[in-house]
Design a protein around this motif. Structure first.
Motif, PDB file in Angstrom:
ATOM      1  N   THR A 106       1.910  -2.558   4.221  1.00  0.00           N
ATOM      2  CA  THR A 106       1.514  -3.776   3.514  1.00  0.00           C
ATOM      3  C   THR A 106       0.193  -4.278   4.072  1.00  0.00           C
ATOM      4  O   THR A 106       0.006  -4.355   5.289  1.00  0.00           O
ATOM      5  CB  THR A 106       2.585  -4.871   3.663  1.00  0.00           C
ATOM      6  N   TYR A 107      -0.727  -4.594   3.164  1.00  0.00           N
ATOM      7  CA  TYR A 107      -2.008  -5.182   3.547  1.00  0.00           C
ATOM      8  C   TYR A 107      -1.895  -6.690   3.385  1.00  0.00           C
ATOM      9  O   TYR A 107      -1.524  -7.188   2.321  1.00  0.00           O
ATOM     10  CB  TYR A 107      -3.126  -4.637   2.652  1.00  0.00           C
ATOM     11  N   LYS A 111       0.840  -1.195   0.000  1.00  0.00           N
ATOM     12  CA  LYS A 111       0.000   0.000   0.000  1.00  0.00           C
ATOM     13  C   LYS A 111       0.878   1.249   0.000  1.00  0.00           C
ATOM     14  O   LYS A 111       2.108   1.172  -0.017  1.00  0.00           O
ATOM     15  CB  LYS A 111      -0.919  -0.007   1.231  1.00  0.00           C
TER      16      LYS A 111
END
Length: 339
Positions: A27-28, A22
């Motif tokens: 970070t997703y 992201k």
């Protein structure tokens, strides 16, 4: 995508991880907990109804044909296929009937005892990966297995391979992305599979559509009749009857204060025989759905109503799946007197 294995508690086999970068260096991550199929003692525990189990088990005993399962991501399609294959293998071994099973998944979800699980080689591009997936299917078929499980029909190549495998005497299981079980034959035709094979032969024998919904906690769920009166509650009571239940508002220790414990499948299982396919081809999905209902094959909506009426799932789940007919409120006595 990634996968890791640790010392998991009993019933949990692995964690499948997917990461998306992201903005601002964040970070997703999505982690899917993959339960062991062996922890499910029977296909009945998945939530299929008796008439549906009869059709699924009958196909699992056959030597050839194609069964396709559709549903949203995370709806249990792979679990359904794996459980059926494992249980049928146990039945075959007990009766002295040995059958070889090859699976081709990208990536493999779970270990299947007794199955030859092929790995799709890593590649740099989506096109190369699609080619590698198709090559893995061809490699499996060259080994002449009795049963083939293809993780997903992705394109015309894999669709034709699945149909060809059925035509050459294999039992084939797979999944497909489309809106419902009734749309499966039409989706195969849209991909480019010969319509005379899809709609005019007996290669496709079973079409399954399924979703997963939470079950209400048996320890703390409450009768729908105890809910505050409202138009929605009255409509649900009229549809579902006195046994309908809803989650306890505060939950309990058994369900970790959520009001729900476990999940169950809502499914439609269709025998795609020539009579059904003729109705579908000539009159469309609406007529095909009515045809199935008339011969005792319930829809997902039918199963949802059945399970909500028994108190297995929340009555409010019905509102997420279908339109509930409104119940006309009685006219107040004062207005009737005035008129």
């Amino acid at each position: 995508d990634g996968r890791d294995e640790w010392a998991f508690p009993q019933g949990l086999e692995a964690v499948r991880m997917q990461f998306n970068p992201k903005t601002f260096g964040v970070t997703y991550a999505v982690l899917r907990l993959l339960g062991s199929v062996r922890s499910t003692s029977s296909i009945e525990q998945l939530g299929f109804e008796p008439e549906q189990l009869h059709a699924l088990k009958a196909f699992a005993r056959r030597n050839k044909g194609l069964a396709i399962i559709v549903g949203p991501t995370g709806s249990g399609k792979s679990t359904t296929m794996a459980t059926l294959l494992i249980r049928q293998r146990e039945i075959d071994e007990a009766s002295g009937r040995g059958r070889t099973c090859f699976t081709i998944e990208d990536p493999p979800e779970r270990r299947l005892p007794g199955a030859q699980q092929l790995v799709v080689p890593n590649t740099d591009t989506d096109d190369a990966r699609a080619t590698a997936f198709a090559d893995s299917i061809r490699a499996a078929l060259r080994s002449d297995p009795d049963v083939v499980m293809i993780g997903e029909i992705r394109d015309l190549i894999t669709a034709n391979l699945a149909v060809t495998a059925s035509m050459t005497g294999h039992q084939v299981w797979s999944t497909l992305h489309c809106s419902s079980a009734h749309a499966i034959p039409l989706r195969l035709a849209d991909l480019g599979v010969d319509r005379t094979i899809v709609l005019g032969s007996d290669e496709l024998q079973v079409a399954v559509g399924q979703v997963l919904v939470p079950k209400v906690c048996e320890a703390c769920s409450t009768p729908l009749a105890h809910e505050a009166p409202s138009p929605e509650v009255r409509a649900l009571q009229a549809m579902l009857g006195p046994e309908a239940r809803v989650p306890g508002h505060n939950g309990c220790d058994a369900c970790r204060k959520t009001g729900f414990k476990g999940r169950t499948v809502l499914a439609e299982v269709i025998r795609t025989d020539p009579e059904y396919l003729k109705v579908l081809a000539d009159q469309g999905v609406v007529a095909a759905r009515a045809f199935c209902s008339a011969r005792g094959e319930p829809s997902i909506d039918d199963i949802a109503r059945r399970k909500a009426s028994r108190g297995d799932i929340s009555a409010y789940t019905i509102l997420e799946l279908m339109e509930v007919p409104a119940v006309c409120e009685p006219e107040p006595q004062s207005l009737r007197a005035a008129s």
